[in-house]
Design a protein around this motif. Structure first.
Motif, PDB file in Angstrom:
ATOM      1  N   LEU A   1      -6.213  -4.692  -8.483  1.00 43.34           N
ATOM      2  CA  LEU A   1      -6.339  -4.042  -7.176  1.00 43.34           C
ATOM      3  C   LEU A   1      -5.086  -3.244  -6.831  1.00 43.34           C
ATOM      4  O   LEU A   1      -5.160  -2.223  -6.145  1.00 43.34           O
ATOM      5  N   LEU A   2      -3.937  -3.724  -7.310  1.00 42.48           N
ATOM      6  CA  LEU A   2      -2.679  -3.041  -7.012  1.00 42.48           C
ATOM      7  C   LEU A   2      -2.606  -1.650  -7.637  1.00 42.48           C
ATOM      8  O   LEU A   2      -1.731  -0.857  -7.290  1.00 42.48           O
ATOM      9  N   GLU A   3      -3.514  -1.357  -8.548  1.00 39.98           N
ATOM     10  CA  GLU A   3      -3.517  -0.050  -9.201  1.00 39.98           C
ATOM     11  C   GLU A   3      -4.550   0.889  -8.588  1.00 39.98           C
ATOM     12  O   GLU A   3      -4.810   1.956  -9.128  1.00 39.98           O
ATOM     13  N   SER A   4      -5.128   0.504  -7.454  1.00 40.29           N
ATOM     14  CA  SER A   4      -6.207   1.293  -6.856  1.00 40.29           C
ATOM     15  C   SER A   4      -5.807   1.921  -5.534  1.00 40.29           C
ATOM     16  O   SER A   4      -5.824   1.263  -4.494  1.00 40.29           O
ATOM     17  N   PRO A   5      -5.467   3.227  -5.524  1.00 37.00           N
ATOM     18  CA  PRO A   5      -5.171   3.924  -4.264  1.00 37.00           C
ATOM     19  C   PRO A   5      -6.359   3.932  -3.306  1.00 37.00           C
ATOM     20  O   PRO A   5      -6.173   3.923  -2.083  1.00 37.00           O
ATOM     21  N   THR A   6      -7.576   3.936  -3.849  1.00 40.00           N
ATOM     22  CA  THR A   6      -8.768   3.939  -2.990  1.00 40.00           C
ATOM     23  C   THR A   6      -8.844   2.657  -2.173  1.00 40.00           C
ATOM     24  O   THR A   6      -9.157   2.685  -0.973  1.00 40.00           O
ATOM     25  N   THR A   7      -8.561   1.525  -2.823  1.00 36.97           N
ATOM     26  CA  THR A   7      -8.553   0.247  -2.117  1.00 36.97           C
ATOM     27  C   THR A   7      -7.532   0.270  -0.989  1.00 36.97           C
ATOM     28  O   THR A   7      -7.799  -0.192   0.127  1.00 36.97           O
ATOM     29  N   VAL A   8      -6.364   0.822  -1.264  1.00 33.43           N
ATOM     30  CA  VAL A   8      -5.304   0.918  -0.258  1.00 33.43           C
ATOM     31  C   VAL A   8      -5.761   1.761   0.923  1.00 33.43           C
ATOM     32  O   VAL A   8      -5.600   1.380   2.090  1.00 33.43           O
ATOM     33  N   ALA A   9      -6.351   2.921   0.640  1.00 34.35           N
ATOM     34  CA  ALA A   9      -6.774   3.848   1.697  1.00 34.35           C
ATOM     35  C   ALA A   9      -7.827   3.213   2.603  1.00 34.35           C
ATOM     36  O   ALA A   9      -7.735   3.297   3.838  1.00 34.35           O
ATOM     37  N   VAL A  10      -8.820   2.575   2.012  1.00 33.08           N
ATOM     38  CA  VAL A  10      -9.891   1.955   2.796  1.00 33.08           C
ATOM     39  C   VAL A  10      -9.350   0.798   3.625  1.00 33.08           C
ATOM     40  O   VAL A  10      -9.687   0.643   4.809  1.00 33.08           O
ATOM     41  N   ALA A  11      -8.480  -0.021   3.025  1.00 33.57           N
ATOM     42  CA  ALA A  11      -7.901  -1.162   3.746  1.00 33.57           C
ATOM     43  C   ALA A  11      -7.024  -0.699   4.903  1.00 33.57           C
ATOM     44  O   ALA A  11      -7.048  -1.297   5.989  1.00 33.57           O
ATOM     45  N   LEU A  12      -6.257   0.357   4.692  1.00 33.79           N
ATOM     46  CA  LEU A  12      -5.436   0.902   5.772  1.00 33.79           C
ATOM     47  C   LEU A  12      -6.308   1.380   6.922  1.00 33.79           C
ATOM     48  O   LEU A  12      -6.030   1.112   8.101  1.00 33.79           O
ATOM     49  N   LEU A  13      -7.366   2.079   6.603  1.00 31.80           N
ATOM     50  CA  LEU A  13      -8.266   2.630   7.619  1.00 31.80           C
ATOM     51  C   LEU A  13      -8.938   1.524   8.429  1.00 31.80           C
ATOM     52  O   LEU A  13      -8.908   1.530   9.669  1.00 31.80           O
ATOM     53  N   LEU A  14      -9.525   0.558   7.737  1.00 28.67           N
ATOM     54  CA  LEU A  14     -10.226  -0.528   8.434  1.00 28.67           C
ATOM     55  C   LEU A  14      -9.253  -1.408   9.218  1.00 28.67           C
ATOM     56  O   LEU A  14      -9.548  -1.822  10.343  1.00 28.67           O
ATOM     57  N   GLY A  15      -8.091  -1.675   8.628  1.00 26.74           N
ATOM     58  CA  GLY A  15      -7.089  -2.475   9.326  1.00 26.74           C
ATOM     59  C   GLY A  15      -6.580  -1.780  10.569  1.00 26.74           C
ATOM     60  O   GLY A  15      -6.270  -2.425  11.577  1.00 26.74           O
ATOM     61  N   GLY A  16      -6.495  -0.461  10.514  1.00 29.71           N
ATOM     62  CA  GLY A  16      -6.063   0.296  11.685  1.00 29.71           C
ATOM     63  C   GLY A  16      -7.044   0.163  12.836  1.00 29.71           C
ATOM     64  O   GLY A  16      -6.638   0.035  14.003  1.00 29.71           O
ATOM     65  N   ILE A  17      -8.324   0.179  12.521  1.00 28.65           N
ATOM     66  CA  ILE A  17      -9.345   0.014  13.558  1.00 28.65           C
ATOM     67  C   ILE A  17      -9.199  -1.353  14.226  1.00 28.65           C
ATOM     68  O   ILE A  17      -9.297  -1.481  15.455  1.00 28.65           O
ATOM     69  N   VAL A  18      -8.936  -2.380  13.417  1.00 33.40           N
ATOM     70  CA  VAL A  18      -8.744  -3.730  13.965  1.00 33.40           C
ATOM     71  C   VAL A  18      -7.545  -3.764  14.908  1.00 33.40           C
ATOM     72  O   VAL A  18      -7.618  -4.328  16.009  1.00 33.40           O
ATOM     73  N   LEU A  19      -6.443  -3.138  14.507  1.00 32.91           N
ATOM     74  CA  LEU A  19      -5.231  -3.168  15.330  1.00 32.91           C
ATOM     75  C   LEU A  19      -5.407  -2.434  16.659  1.00 32.91           C
ATOM     76  O   LEU A  19      -4.723  -2.746  17.636  1.00 32.91           O
ATOM     77  N   LEU A  20      -6.324  -1.487  16.718  1.00 38.53           N
ATOM     78  CA  LEU A  20      -6.564  -0.789  17.983  1.00 38.53           C
ATOM     79  C   LEU A  20      -7.077  -1.736  19.057  1.00 38.53           C
ATOM     80  O   LEU A  20      -6.841  -1.531  20.250  1.00 38.53           O
ATOM     81  N   PHE A  21      -7.770  -2.783  18.626  1.00 38.19           N
ATOM     82  CA  PHE A  21      -8.426  -3.679  19.584  1.00 38.19           C
ATOM     83  C   PHE A  21      -7.821  -5.082  19.614  1.00 38.19           C
ATOM     84  O   PHE A  21      -8.282  -5.925  20.385  1.00 38.19           O
ATOM     85  N   ILE A  22      -6.794  -5.320  18.785  1.00 38.33           N
ATOM     86  CA  ILE A  22      -6.288  -6.676  18.656  1.00 38.33           C
ATOM     87  C   ILE A  22      -5.715  -7.216  19.958  1.00 38.33           C
ATOM     88  O   ILE A  22      -5.872  -8.405  20.282  1.00 38.33           O
TER      89      ILE A  22
ATOM     90  N   GLY B   1       0.816  -1.208   0.000  1.00 36.00           N
ATOM     91  CA  GLY B   1       0.000   0.000   0.000  1.00 36.00           C
ATOM     92  C   GLY B   1       0.847   1.254   0.000  1.00 36.00           C
ATOM     93  O   GLY B   1       0.582   2.202  -0.745  1.00 36.00           O
ATOM     94  N   HIS B   2       1.897   1.270   0.820  1.00 31.27           N
ATOM     95  CA  HIS B   2       2.769   2.444   0.892  1.00 31.27           C
ATOM     96  C   HIS B   2       3.526   2.656  -0.423  1.00 31.27           C
ATOM     97  O   HIS B   2       3.709   3.800  -0.860  1.00 31.27           O
ATOM     98  N   MET B   3       3.973   1.573  -1.050  1.00 31.30           N
ATOM     99  CA  MET B   3       4.687   1.720  -2.312  1.00 31.30           C
ATOM    100  C   MET B   3       3.766   2.172  -3.440  1.00 31.30           C
ATOM    101  O   MET B   3       4.169   2.949  -4.312  1.00 31.30           O
ATOM    102  N   ILE B   4       2.520   1.705  -3.424  1.00 34.72           N
ATOM    103  CA  ILE B   4       1.556   2.143  -4.434  1.00 34.72           C
ATOM    104  C   ILE B   4       1.318   3.643  -4.318  1.00 34.72           C
ATOM    105  O   ILE B   4       1.315   4.371  -5.320  1.00 34.72           O
ATOM    106  N   ILE B   5       1.132   4.111  -3.098  1.00 35.45           N
ATOM    107  CA  ILE B   5       0.904   5.548  -2.881  1.00 35.45           C
ATOM    108  C   ILE B   5       2.149   6.339  -3.267  1.00 35.45           C
ATOM    109  O   ILE B   5       2.062   7.387  -3.926  1.00 35.45           O
ATOM    110  N   ALA B   6       3.333   5.853  -2.865  1.00 35.06           N
ATOM    111  CA  ALA B   6       4.576   6.567  -3.179  1.00 35.06           C
ATOM    112  C   ALA B   6       4.784   6.659  -4.686  1.00 35.06           C
ATOM    113  O   ALA B   6       5.125   7.733  -5.213  1.00 35.06           O
ATOM    114  N   SER B   7       4.583   5.554  -5.388  1.00 34.16           N
ATOM    115  CA  SER B   7       4.781   5.578  -6.839  1.00 34.16           C
ATOM    116  C   SER B   7       3.743   6.457  -7.529  1.00 34.16           C
ATOM    117  O   SER B   7       4.046   7.085  -8.551  1.00 34.16           O
TER     118      SER B   7
END
Length: 264
Positions: free
Chosen positions: A98-119, A25-31
């Motif tokens: 999917l690797l060409e979709s910044p939107t997919t990356v952003a949503v996955a990062l956001l939802l995954g972050g919520i999970v990590l708060l409670f893991i 995700g970070h490399m997709i955004i950086a590129s």
């Protein structure tokens, strides 16, 4: 891709590959920000430099990998990587989309972050502290969890660590098993990508400048990944995953704003 751009992406790969924040995700955004996301060599580069990160795990955990008579350990890794190999082969074209979709990356990062708060609250009674306690079924289930990372932004590290903790591993063991599992997983992904590129765009691998950038990127990813692994293991033992959760939420939210504004 310029030398400077390759260095930036390789540093990002080294820092994020083994942290639960999604290196892809970070490399997709950086590129995308660098304006090279659509370039075929960039897509190869982002996968191929994972080899450098793989070597860092082998070096850091040398005594855990050798001697080679630890056959049960290697079989567990093979069992765990089977789901990713099957799904990766069957859905490689969809994954590339999917690797060409910044939107997919952003949503996955956001939802995954919520999970990590409670893991850390979800898995409070770990029962397995050593690799010898990981059964083959537990290794396989952890490998199934890893497959969630085929969605860019989810994070292979995060998915497999959560899978390990769900299978009663301690935070430290789940992280280490995630590192070990990265070796066959990323080696297979890199090999497949190189083969696919050789068949469809052979000129990319015949360009001496591209080969130089691949070598440079792997060296940088190797060095940076070693430092990141040492930091990560020490940090999660003391503090858990909450910091990474907040980081993902903030980055995901910022990316959604940038996408809405048309920057990405």
């Amino acid at each position: 891709m310029t030398t400077f751009q390759s260095i930036v992406i390789a540093i990002i790969e080294g820092i994020t590959e083994f942290l639960p924040v999604s290196s892809t995700g970070h490399m997709i955004i950086a590129s995308s920000l660098l304006g090279i996301a659509e370039d075929d060599f960039t897509k190869l580069f982002e996968v191929a430099i994972q080899l450098g990160a793989i070597v860092s795990v082998v070096i850091l955990y040398w005594k855990r990998f050798f001697p080679l008579n630890r056959w049960a350990f290697y079989i567990k890794l093979i069992v765990a990587v089977i789901p990713a190999l099957l799904l990766g082969f069957l859905f490689s074209d969809k994954i590339d989309e999917l690797l060409e979709s910044p939107t997919t990356v952003a949503v996955a990062l956001l939802l995954g972050g919520i999970v990590l708060l409670f893991i850390d609250r979800l898995f409070t009674t770990p029962a397995i502290e050593e690799e010898q306690g990981i059964s083959y079924p537990k290794a396989f289930i952890t490998g199934i969890w890893q497959c969630l990372a085929m969605i860019p932004g989810v994070s292979r590290s995060a998915a497999s660590i959560i899978g390990g903790m769900q299978q009663k591993m301690t935070r430290n063991l789940a992280a280490e098993f995630s590192f070990f599992l990265a070796i066959p997983t990323m080696a297979a992904a890199t090999g497949y990508k190189l083969l696919k590129t050789f068949k469809t765009h052979p000129e990319i691998l015949k360009d001496s400048h591209n080969l130089m950038l691949l070598a440079l990127g792997n060296v940088i990813a190797f060095v940076v990944a070693m430092l990141a692994i040492k930091f990560f293991i020490g940090y999660i033992q003391k503090y858990g995953f909450k910091l990474f959760g907040w980081y993902r939420i903030i980055i995901g939210a910022v990316l959604l704003v940038l996408i809405y504004k048309g920057v990405l």
